[in-house]
Design a protein around this motif. Structure first.
Motif, PDB file in Angstrom:
ATOM      1  N   ALA A  58      -3.887  -0.910  -6.803  1.00 38.18           N
ATOM      2  CA  ALA A  58      -3.472  -0.339  -5.515  1.00 38.18           C
ATOM      3  C   ALA A  58      -2.419   0.744  -5.709  1.00 38.18           C
ATOM      4  N   ARG A  61      -4.159   3.871  -6.648  1.00 32.42           N
ATOM      5  CA  ARG A  61      -4.777   4.503  -5.471  1.00 32.42           C
ATOM      6  C   ARG A  61      -3.734   5.263  -4.652  1.00 32.42           C
ATOM      7  N   ASP A  62      -2.623   4.645  -4.372  1.00 29.45           N
ATOM      8  CA  ASP A  62      -1.607   5.250  -3.513  1.00 29.45           C
ATOM      9  C   ASP A  62      -0.812   6.353  -4.199  1.00 29.45           C
ATOM     10  N   PHE A  63      -0.751   6.329  -5.529  1.00 28.84           N
ATOM     11  CA  PHE A  63       0.024   7.324  -6.263  1.00 28.84           C
ATOM     12  C   PHE A  63      -0.858   8.202  -7.144  1.00 28.84           C
ATOM     13  N   HIS A  64      -1.996   8.588  -6.598  1.00 30.37           N
ATOM     14  CA  HIS A  64      -2.851   9.621  -7.205  1.00 30.37           C
ATOM     15  C   HIS A  64      -3.141   9.370  -8.684  1.00 30.37           C
ATOM     16  N   GLU A  78       3.001  10.449   3.162  1.00 27.96           N
ATOM     17  CA  GLU A  78       2.255   9.668   2.170  1.00 27.96           C
ATOM     18  C   GLU A  78       3.003   8.389   1.794  1.00 27.96           C
ATOM     19  N   ALA A  81       2.492   6.001   4.621  1.00 23.18           N
ATOM     20  CA  ALA A  81       1.157   5.388   4.536  1.00 23.18           C
ATOM     21  C   ALA A  81       1.130   4.310   3.455  1.00 23.18           C
ATOM     22  N   ALA A  82       1.756   4.588   2.311  1.00 18.57           N
ATOM     23  CA  ALA A  82       1.813   3.590   1.241  1.00 18.57           C
ATOM     24  C   ALA A  82       2.557   2.343   1.697  1.00 18.57           C
ATOM     25  N   ASP A  85       0.380  -0.352   2.991  1.00 23.31           N
ATOM     26  CA  ASP A  85      -0.605  -0.937   2.085  1.00 23.31           C
ATOM     27  C   ASP A  85      -0.095  -2.264   1.535  1.00 23.31           C
ATOM     28  N   ILE A  88       0.321  -3.120  -2.442  1.00 20.51           N
ATOM     29  CA  ILE A  88       1.391  -2.697  -3.350  1.00 20.51           C
ATOM     30  C   ILE A  88       2.690  -3.430  -2.999  1.00 20.51           C
ATOM     31  N   ARG A  90       5.871  -3.113  -1.300  1.00 20.29           N
ATOM     32  CA  ARG A  90       6.297  -2.185  -0.245  1.00 20.29           C
ATOM     33  C   ARG A  90       7.818  -2.138  -0.136  1.00 20.29           C
ATOM     34  N   LEU A  95       9.310   3.163  -3.935  1.00 20.33           N
ATOM     35  CA  LEU A  95       8.259   4.163  -3.721  1.00 20.33           C
ATOM     36  C   LEU A  95       8.844   5.574  -3.724  1.00 20.33           C
TER      37      LEU A  95
END
Length: 180
Positions: A58, A61-64, A78, A81-82, A85, A88, A90, A95
């Motif tokens: 995950a 996915r969230d960190f390209h 972004e 949005a993360a 999720d 991950i 949170r 982040l």
């Protein structure tokens, strides 16, 4: 077929076994891999490694996929949005530190040609064996201090040492481990 003996911590799950057998403690020279490992160690602060490892996909996915330029360019939206999720960890500070550290990483890369050049020159290539596994060392203290001076966040001596273990800068495999 006889299985290799591995470090006792690695036997808690198949994912931990795979991580131990294929990644942990292996010298890594690829900046993207080094960046991911540093990020994972910052996420671990206060948590178990199993928690971080279980959320690794995950985070990718969230960190390209830890493409450093893309992470450095991430927006507040972004990160927001993360934060939604559940796959991950949170923690907004962790982040935001990921984005900040990507930006600091790029500055190190501009100065040294790559983060790998900086890191391996800083820690040396000898991969010393540890008799006892510490949580930090004078070298991890110096590394954390230097990274902070260069703008990195959420990295202290313990996370720096865990990073050093992860990327093979020290050999902390247990005495009976086949990978020692």
């Amino acid at each position: 077929m006889m299985e290799h003996q591995r470090c006792s911590w690695a036997n808690s799950s198949p994912a931990m076994q795979t991580y131990h057998d294929q990644e942990w403690g292996r010298p890594t020279y690829v900046d993207q891999e080094l960046f991911e490992r540093l990020c994972l160690e910052t996420y671990q602060a206060g948590l178990s490694w199993a928690t971080v490892l279980n959320k690794r996909a995950a985070f990718h996915r969230d960190f390209h996929d830890y493409q450093i330029q893309a992470v450095a360019a991430m927006t507040t939206q972004e990160i927001d949005a993360a934060m939604q999720d559940a796959g991950i960890i949170r923690n907004r500070r962790k982040l935001e530190a990921t984005v900040n550290n990507a930006q600091a990483w790029l500055k190190v890369t501009a100065k040294f040609g790559s983060f790998a050049n900086y890191f391996w020159a800083f820690v040396g290539e000898s991969m010393p064996l540890s008799r006892e596994v510490p949580t930090q060392t004078p070298l991890s203290i110096a590394l954390a201090k230097d990274l902070k001076k260069r703008g990195f966040k959420f990295i202290g001596p313990i996370a720096a040492y865990a990073f050093m273990q992860s990327v093979g800068a020290v050999n902390d495999h247990e005495k009976n481990c086949a990978w020692r």
